[in-house]
Design an enzyme around this catalytic site. Structure first.
Site, PDB file in Angstrom:
ATOM      1  N   ASP A  13       4.040  58.585  35.660  1.00  0.00           N
ATOM      2  CA  ASP A  13       3.899  57.629  34.565  1.00  0.00           C
ATOM      3  C   ASP A  13       3.646  58.432  33.290  1.00  0.00           C
ATOM      4  O   ASP A  13       3.493  59.656  33.319  1.00  0.00           O
ATOM      5  CB  ASP A  13       2.779  56.612  34.857  1.00  0.00           C
TER       6      ASP A  13
HETATM    7  C1  BGC Z   1       3.432  52.309  31.780  1.00  0.00           C
HETATM    8  C2  BGC Z   1       4.663  52.248  32.648  1.00  0.00           C
HETATM    9  C3  BGC Z   1       5.895  52.348  31.789  1.00  0.00           C
HETATM   10  C4  BGC Z   1       5.823  53.612  30.965  1.00  0.00           C
HETATM   11  C5  BGC Z   1       7.056  53.835  30.104  1.00  0.00           C
HETATM   12  C6  BGC Z   1       3.456  53.459  30.806  1.00  0.00           C
HETATM   13  O1  BGC Z   1       2.418  53.389  29.880  1.00  0.00           O
HETATM   14  O2  BGC Z   1       2.290  52.379  32.606  1.00  0.00           O
HETATM   15  O3  BGC Z   1       4.665  51.077  33.406  1.00  0.00           O
HETATM   16  O4  BGC Z   1       7.036  52.310  32.587  1.00  0.00           O
HETATM   17  O5  BGC Z   1       4.683  53.529  30.128  1.00  0.00           O
HETATM   18  O6  BGC Z   1       7.125  52.945  29.075  1.00  0.00           O
END
Ligand code: BGC
Length: 758
Positions: A303
């Site tokens: 993530d």
């Molecule tokens: C989130 C994810 C997301 C990623 C990209 C993160 O802050 O937890 O779910 O896919 O950002 O935007």
């Protein structure tokens, strides 16, 4: 396949294109390959990967494991300073996120395939969570439809729009089981139940990916967040997680396993730790379970900056240490940190990381790129003309409206006030959300724009053109000193009042935990004044999570759970209000009585002192609030009524390889045709470990005409009763079981059977 979009665009507009488009939608049905064809194709891909790997330098390999962000939708603090364009040209970037549009992605893809030595195309990822430009209901709302086909179709349409705009990878579905409604991200998933969550996870994967990833309308899906993120302590976003291996396996992992079995291309590791080790570096989760037991052959992306955040957690001393732990743990691609980009090659050269781990990660990433057909045509998703045709296509809007109607849950309908008559002379529409476009899209609305949303007010006006519809805001969602006069005056001069009550879109979603999940601001106070006018009042709940609404549930005569329903919210709500659609949704998360009850879920474990009628003080209960939720899992009413009878088992003992048929009759005893979600639960009465008091094992959504009866049959076999036993082996244990069949997780008919493992 590749020329489909060309054929489509060559057709003289409208009808022909629409007809052809419907054929495209059905395409996955025809492109299904035989097992032999599929195996040959896969062997071919592995050979091509071998060839590529043998020619790539270590730095080029690491490049494939790097993902940088463009600027359109950053969701966290961007720590790395991306010298992006130069890096792309030198083959140092495997994927970009947050770059949208056929033209933008084409430009960047060109840099990669025309300048880099190995000419490897990039993946373009985006959070396409519930629609791209046509916005569908938030996932928690869609889950309430209990309509897996419709959910799959919603993901399919999101994929069709997103792929036309250059995106070949979505960071969805989010399959985290969520039982604590304080956590804002409950809106992104399917709710509290692992069985149902698994079915929805698989449906969404099938929807995004189709049967063949190489078609122009398929995109790679990403099951996230692996794993246990839904269990953040106290429901506070990004917080610590402490769950046992048993709970991880019983509750949080099943939807991921289902996604893997449905062929999901990628997984995203979560922000949290498991057993003290960050998920991004957790070899039990990533190597032992995912890539080992489940034989997952796609790749894992971290993530946002989770590799970098190891430093803040205090489990890595610097980015190099973090990169080392992440690759060893099993994370194949680094989202946004730059830790792999700047350290991985060196770690290999120093002998601290085995190059085989890098090769394996790159193989996984290249495999997804091959399957997507990007080596055949890196620009397959970069066609600006097709993009124009696909975004907000009328067929998509019609599907979004239908999905939105299916997502609505009727919580209360005193005196059968709904549906409203279309002949009503004057309606007062009250509440901030009733006149809001942006908020109706909910959190994570990709490229959705407020201007394309039908508000609740607009939907009502369009549905009853001869009725006078007046609007008064009355009370902002979070307003502390509202002036109610206009709202009360509007109610007094109308025949019916429709009032929105709830949260706004940014009160749920990422980084939107709430410590108090009751109705914010003064909305309930305004409702009490409106009720005093003596006019019939319909409450529309707008929210992205279960809310603690004991008073609302008592005082409001009619409540429709309308969530955040997307581009067609207003039309869908009007369809239900005026009876064009009979609501059939059922909650997939319990609605608590008070915030103090959460986490609350129907399938909890038994205590040694469960509450019983007239029990003493020394039991598991609260002194000030009930144990039960206000609305339980599986709850939802209809404009008609259903009567359950004749629950029968065809036998009372089941053998190891046998099964039991459970049958019953459901009669529509009301005036309207309607759909009912008939739910099957079991309880293992004595087991080697404490088991849930009820577990969903099946459901059937059936349309029953007024006055008619449907005969329903479920089949249960021993494998449906398996769980992680005392020694952590996954199997069913012999003994007595209860079966429950009903309209929700509480109101059920019961029977019993015995499992003999002979
Ligand atoms: C989130 C994810 C997301 C990623 C990209 C993160 O802050 O937890 O779910 O896919 O950002 O935007």
């Amino acid at each position: 396949m590749k020329s489909l979009s060309k054929i489509f665009l060559s057709l003289p507009k409208v009808e022909l294109r629409r007809g052809f488009y419907i054929l495209i939608l059905m395409l996955p049905l025809w492109t299904t390959k035989s097992v032999a064809q599929e195996t040959n194709k896969n062997m071919d891909i592995e050979k091509k990967i071998d060839q590529l790997l043998s020619k790539m330098t270590l730095e080029e390999k690491v490049g494939q494991m790097v993902q940088f962000s463009g600027n359109s939708a950053i969701t966290g603090p961007l720590k790395a300073v991306p010298r992006q364009l130069e890096d792309i040209k030198s083959g140092m970037v495997g994927s970009m996120l947050n770059v949208v549009g056929a033209e933008n992605t084409r430009e960047l893809q060109k840099l990669a395939v025309e300048n880099s030595r190995m000419k490897i195309p990039m993946l373009f990822g985006l959070d396409v969570i519930h629609g791209y430009k046509t916005i569908f209901p938030i996932p928690l709302a869609e889950a309430a439809s209990w309509d897996l086909e419709a959910i799959e179709n919603s993901a399919r349409i999101a994929a069709i729009e997103a792929t036309s705009a250059g995106i070949n990878w979505t960071f969805a579905p989010m399959v985290d089981i969520a039982r604590d409604a304080r956590w804002g991200r409950v809106m992104e998933g399917a709710g509290e139940d692992p069985y149902y969550g698994s079915l929805v996870a698989a449906a969404r994967v099938r929807g995004f990916q189709g049967d063949d990833l190489s078609t122009v309308i398929s995109m790679a899906a990403c099951a996230k967040h692996f794993a246990g993120y839904g269990a953040v302590e106290a429901g506070r976003e990004y917080n610590y997680v402490d769950i046992s291996r048993r709970v991880m396996n019983d509750v949080y992992l099943p939807p991921f396993k289902a996604a893997v079995e449905a062929g999901v291309s990628t997984l995203m590791s979560s922000f949290n730790e498991f057993e003290g080790v960050l998920a991004t570096a957790n070899s039990y989760l990533l190597r032992e379970k995912l890539k080992g037991d489940w034989a997952f052959n796609g790749f894992v992306v971290s993530d946002w900056n989770t590799i970098g955040e190891m430093l803040i957690h205090g489990t890595a001393k610097d980015n190099k240490d973090a990169a080392c732990q992440a690759i060893e743990g099993g994370t194949d691609m680094d989202m946004a940190t730059g830790a792999y980009r700047h350290n991985l090659a060196e770690l290999v050269k120093e002998g601290k990381v085995d190059e085989k781990l890098v090769d394996d990660a790159v193989r996984r990433i290249l495999r997804v790129k091959f399957k997507l057909g990007l080596f055949d045509n890196p620009y397959k998703n970069c066609n600006a003309e097709l993009e124009k045709e696909m975004l907000l296509n009328p067929l998509h809007l019609a599907a979004a409206r239908d999905m939105a109607r299916k997502s609505i849950v009727l919580l209360k309908n005193e005196g059968q006030m709904l549906p409203l008559s279309a002949d009503v002379k004057k309606i007062a529409v009250i509440g901030e959300m009733a006149n809001s476009k942006d908020h109706m899209m909910g959190f994570w609305s990709a490229q959705g724009e407020g201007k394309d949303v039908v508000t609740i007010l607009e939907g009502i006006k369009a549905a009853v053109p001869s009725t006078e519809v007046i609007y008064a805001k009355g009370c902002g969602v979070n307003e502390e000193k509202p002036v109610y006069d206009d709202a009360i005056a509007a109610a007094l001069e109308s025949d019916v009042v429709v009032m929105t009550i709830g949260e706004n879109r940014i009160q749920t979603g990422e980084a939107s935990s709430r410590g108090d999940i009751s109705i914010p601001g003064k909305q309930e106070e305004l409702l009490s004044y409106l009720l005093k006018t003596g006019k019939p009042v319909v409450v529309l709940l707008t929210n992205g999570r279960p809310m603690a609404i004991p008073n609302l549930a008592k005082n409001a005569p009619v409540i429709l759970e309308t969530w955040f329903l997307g581009s067609q919210a207003g039309n869908a709500i009007a369809d239900v209000l005026f009876g064009k659609y009979n609501p059939s949704g059922k909650l997939t998360m319990s609605f608590p009585y008070a915030t103090g009850q959460v986490p609350i879920y129907y399938n909890h474990r038994n205590t040694g002192r469960p509450e019983k009628p007239n029990s003493s003080r020394w039991i598991s209960h609260y002194l000030d609030i009930p144990n039960e939720p206000v609305f339980p899992f599986g709850f939802g009413l209809s404009y008609t009524t259903f009567e359950y009878s004749d629950l029968k088992l065809d036998k009372t003992t089941m053998d190891r390889n046998g099964s039991i048929n459970i049958s019953l009759s459901v009669k529509n005893t009301g005036k309207y045709d309607g759909e009912e979600v008939v739910q099957l639960y079991t309880r293992d009465l004595v087991a080697s470990v404490v088991r849930p008091v009820k577990e969903l094992k099946g459901f059937k959504k059936v349309m029953i005409k007024a006055g008619e009866t449907a005969d329903i049959t479920f089949t249960l076999s021993a494998k449906d009763l398996a769980f992680f036993t005392k020694d952590m082996s996954f199997k069913a244990e012999p003994g007595d079981f209860k079966v429950f069949v009903g309209t929700n997780s509480v109101d059920c008919k019961e029977a019993e059977f015995t499992l003999n493992l002979r």
